[in-house]
Write a protein that holds these residues in place. Structure first.
Motif, PDB file in Angstrom:
ATOM      1  N   ILE A   1      31.028  53.585  53.979  1.00  0.00           N
ATOM      2  CA  ILE A   1      31.378  53.935  55.301  1.00  0.00           C
ATOM      3  C   ILE A   1      31.853  55.274  55.700  1.00  0.00           C
ATOM      4  N   GLN A   2      31.178  55.652  56.522  1.00  0.00           N
ATOM      5  CA  GLN A   2      31.234  57.186  56.996  1.00  0.00           C
ATOM      6  C   GLN A   2      32.737  57.447  57.548  1.00  0.00           C
ATOM      7  N   LEU A   3      33.172  58.434  57.395  1.00  0.00           N
ATOM      8  CA  LEU A   3      34.574  58.977  57.975  1.00  0.00           C
ATOM      9  C   LEU A   3      34.195  59.983  58.745  1.00  0.00           C
ATOM     10  N   VAL A   4      35.137  60.479  59.566  1.00  0.00           N
ATOM     11  CA  VAL A   4      35.255  61.636  60.433  1.00  0.00           C
ATOM     12  C   VAL A   4      36.536  62.254  60.438  1.00  0.00           C
ATOM     13  N   ARG A   5      37.088  63.297  60.704  1.00  0.00           N
ATOM     14  CA  ARG A   5      38.366  63.986  60.583  1.00  0.00           C
ATOM     15  C   ARG A   5      38.974  63.505  61.775  1.00  0.00           C
ATOM     16  N   ASN A   6      40.252  63.187  61.765  1.00  0.00           N
ATOM     17  CA  ASN A   6      41.250  62.981  62.922  1.00  0.00           C
ATOM     18  C   ASN A   6      41.855  64.355  63.195  1.00  0.00           C
ATOM     19  N   PRO A   7      42.187  64.306  64.558  1.00  0.00           N
ATOM     20  CA  PRO A   7      43.033  65.714  64.643  1.00  0.00           C
ATOM     21  C   PRO A   7      44.230  65.890  64.051  1.00  0.00           C
ATOM     22  N   ASP A   8      44.499  67.048  63.972  1.00  0.00           N
ATOM     23  CA  ASP A   8      45.945  67.283  63.269  1.00  0.00           C
ATOM     24  C   ASP A   8      46.849  67.351  64.491  1.00  0.00           C
TER      25      ASP A   8
ATOM     26  N   ASP B   1      31.584  46.054  65.530  1.00  0.00           N
ATOM     27  CA  ASP B   1      32.155  44.989  66.650  1.00  0.00           C
ATOM     28  C   ASP B   1      32.230  43.664  65.895  1.00  0.00           C
ATOM     29  N   ALA B   2      31.471  43.537  64.801  1.00  0.00           N
ATOM     30  CA  ALA B   2      31.560  42.063  64.054  1.00  0.00           C
ATOM     31  C   ALA B   2      31.892  42.259  62.720  1.00  0.00           C
ATOM     32  N   LYS B   3      32.555  41.692  61.828  1.00  0.00           N
ATOM     33  CA  LYS B   3      32.990  41.582  60.628  1.00  0.00           C
ATOM     34  C   LYS B   3      31.901  41.973  59.670  1.00  0.00           C
ATOM     35  N   ILE B   4      32.003  43.118  59.050  1.00  0.00           N
ATOM     36  CA  ILE B   4      30.759  43.428  58.044  1.00  0.00           C
ATOM     37  C   ILE B   4      30.934  42.274  56.913  1.00  0.00           C
ATOM     38  N   LYS B   5      29.590  41.892  56.623  1.00  0.00           N
ATOM     39  CA  LYS B   5      29.391  40.659  55.509  1.00  0.00           C
ATOM     40  C   LYS B   5      28.682  41.230  54.547  1.00  0.00           C
ATOM     41  N   LYS B   6      28.833  40.578  53.426  1.00  0.00           N
ATOM     42  CA  LYS B   6      28.185  40.859  52.263  1.00  0.00           C
ATOM     43  C   LYS B   6      26.731  40.372  52.452  1.00  0.00           C
ATOM     44  N   THR B   7      25.864  41.002  51.564  1.00  0.00           N
ATOM     45  CA  THR B   7      24.372  40.400  51.656  1.00  0.00           C
ATOM     46  C   THR B   7      24.304  39.195  50.612  1.00  0.00           C
ATOM     47  N   HIS B   8      23.466  38.282  50.962  1.00  0.00           N
ATOM     48  CA  HIS B   8      23.130  37.186  49.913  1.00  0.00           C
ATOM     49  C   HIS B   8      21.752  37.385  49.232  1.00  0.00           C
TER      50      HIS B   8
ATOM     51  N   GLU C   1      43.295  52.767  61.050  1.00  0.00           N
ATOM     52  CA  GLU C   1      41.976  53.096  61.420  1.00  0.00           C
ATOM     53  C   GLU C   1      41.152  52.133  61.380  1.00  0.00           C
ATOM     54  N   PRO C   2      40.404  51.196  62.451  1.00  0.00           N
ATOM     55  CA  PRO C   2      39.804  49.972  62.123  1.00  0.00           C
ATOM     56  C   PRO C   2      38.297  50.301  61.690  1.00  0.00           C
ATOM     57  N   ILE C   3      37.899  49.575  60.714  1.00  0.00           N
ATOM     58  CA  ILE C   3      36.584  49.374  60.349  1.00  0.00           C
ATOM     59  C   ILE C   3      35.849  48.300  60.907  1.00  0.00           C
ATOM     60  N   ASP C   4      36.466  47.415  61.128  1.00  0.00           N
ATOM     61  CA  ASP C   4      35.681  46.129  61.895  1.00  0.00           C
ATOM     62  C   ASP C   4      36.774  45.315  62.336  1.00  0.00           C
ATOM     63  N   PRO C   5      36.617  44.309  63.047  1.00  0.00           N
ATOM     64  CA  PRO C   5      37.767  43.391  63.642  1.00  0.00           C
ATOM     65  C   PRO C   5      38.901  43.091  62.617  1.00  0.00           C
ATOM     66  N   VAL C   6      38.494  42.797  61.647  1.00  0.00           N
ATOM     67  CA  VAL C   6      39.479  42.288  60.446  1.00  0.00           C
ATOM     68  C   VAL C   6      39.933  43.445  59.357  1.00  0.00           C
ATOM     69  N   ARG C   7      39.324  44.463  59.346  1.00  0.00           N
ATOM     70  CA  ARG C   7      39.859  45.491  58.360  1.00  0.00           C
ATOM     71  C   ARG C   7      40.111  47.028  58.925  1.00  0.00           C
ATOM     72  N   PHE C   8      41.032  47.596  58.319  1.00  0.00           N
ATOM     73  CA  PHE C   8      41.293  49.036  58.497  1.00  0.00           C
ATOM     74  C   PHE C   8      41.643  49.970  57.238  1.00  0.00           C
ATOM     75  N   LEU C   9      41.585  51.274  57.607  1.00  0.00           N
ATOM     76  CA  LEU C   9      42.112  52.162  56.531  1.00  0.00           C
ATOM     77  C   LEU C   9      43.428  52.435  56.845  1.00  0.00           C
ATOM     78  N   GLY C  10      44.630  52.307  55.889  1.00  0.00           N
ATOM     79  CA  GLY C  10      45.850  52.423  56.019  1.00  0.00           C
ATOM     80  C   GLY C  10      46.382  53.047  55.058  1.00  0.00           C
ATOM     81  N   ASN C  11      47.866  53.352  55.204  1.00  0.00           N
ATOM     82  CA  ASN C  11      48.593  54.013  54.087  1.00  0.00           C
ATOM     83  C   ASN C  11      49.682  53.040  53.685  1.00  0.00           C
ATOM     84  N   ARG C  12      50.572  53.310  52.832  1.00  0.00           N
ATOM     85  CA  ARG C  12      51.827  52.995  52.361  1.00  0.00           C
ATOM     86  C   ARG C  12      53.230  53.058  53.111  1.00  0.00           C
ATOM     87  N   SER C  13      52.969  54.052  54.159  1.00  0.00           N
ATOM     88  CA  SER C  13      54.109  54.321  54.979  1.00  0.00           C
ATOM     89  C   SER C  13      54.933  53.042  55.586  1.00  0.00           C
ATOM     90  N   SER C  14      56.348  52.812  55.392  1.00  0.00           N
ATOM     91  CA  SER C  14      56.956  51.894  55.856  1.00  0.00           C
ATOM     92  C   SER C  14      57.581  52.071  57.253  1.00  0.00           C
TER      93      SER C  14
END
Ligand code: C5P
Length: 230
Positions: free
Chosen positions: A125-132, A107-114, A20-33
């Motif tokens: 990061i706010q989440l919403v439910r996916n359909p079952d 749309d752009a990579k989430i950056k650290k503040t300096h 589940e993409p967060i930004d162009p370089v990051r996602f929420l994933g899981n360990r399923s092979s």
């Protein structure tokens, strides 16, 4: 005898883990092979079925004689599975589908503040439910007997009794025909070549045990259970 009922049947299998993409370089994933889902596809093809494998983020080679539909997110997996399920005899939901996705995609990579005044500032990061997807397939089937619908449940184990009790509740709640339960943990099941499962059938108190064995042998036990219903 085990080869006959799958011969010429159309089966749909989902496998792998959604991202589940967060930004162009990051996602929420899981360990399923994806290994158990792929093993199900290999065994079904060997038994003469026409196999569509909806593979979430596949990293395994396409098994011969299997049509792979690659997807990434839960929503993509849902549309691919629902489309393929329309004329299927069996649908097996072996994929690890994210229950939640980020509410917003950046749309752009989430950056650290300096900002020196806020050195520990971090985004929320706010989440919403996916359909079952599995529950949706059961609902769409209505009163029809077809397709046979198989769910998976990954349970982080307490004792076997507790795992099975929880699994029975889940089977009743999801309303699918079979529930394949495996105990997972960091060192168990995910990415491993062997698996141990309990196979529960709706309306029956009998539990079929398979393993510890190769994921192909576990797949054979799952198809044996499906063939009893077909
Ligand atoms: O409720 P739980 O996630 O444990 O159920 C697992 C089963 O439900 C698996 O068969 C999985 O593929 C399916 N599932 C789904 N859609 C979701 C979450 C899980 O179809 N959003």
């Amino acid at each position: 005898a085990t080869t006959s009922q799958l011969e010429g049947r159309r089966v749909v299998i989902s496998a792998g883990g959604t991202r589940e993409p967060i930004d162009p370089v990051r996602f929420l994933g899981n360990r399923s092979s994806g290994k158990q889902g792929y093993a199900l596809a290999v065994v079904a093809a060997r038994r003469g079925a026409t196999v569509t494998l909806v593979a979430a983020n596949p990293s395994l080679p396409t098994p011969s004689g299997v049509t792979v539909v690659p997807v990434s997110t839960a929503l993509e997996l849902q549309s691919a599975v629902e489309r393929a399920a329309k004329d299927a005899d069996v649908v097996v939901m072996a994929a690890a589908v994210a229950d939640f996705r980020p509410a917003q995609y950046a749309d752009a990579k989430i950056k650290k503040t300096h900002d020196p005044d806020q050195p520990d500032a971090a985004p929320t990061i706010q989440l919403v439910r996916n359909p079952d997807i599995l529950a949706g397939l059961v609902e769409a089937r209505g009163e029809e007997a077809s397709p046979v619908i198989v769910g998976f449940a990954a349970e982080t184990g307490d004792d076997r009794g507790g795992v099975l009790e929880h699994a029975r509740d889940k089977l009743a709640r999801k309303g699918c025909d079979l529930l394949v339960v495996n105990e997972v943990g960091l060192d168990k099941t995910f990415g491993q070549d062997e698996n141990t499962v309990h196979i529960l059938r709706l309306g029956s108190s009998h539990v079929t045990e398979a393993g510890p064995a190769s994921k192909e042998l576990v797949a054979a036990a799952v198809w044996d259970a499906v063939q009893e219903i077909l």
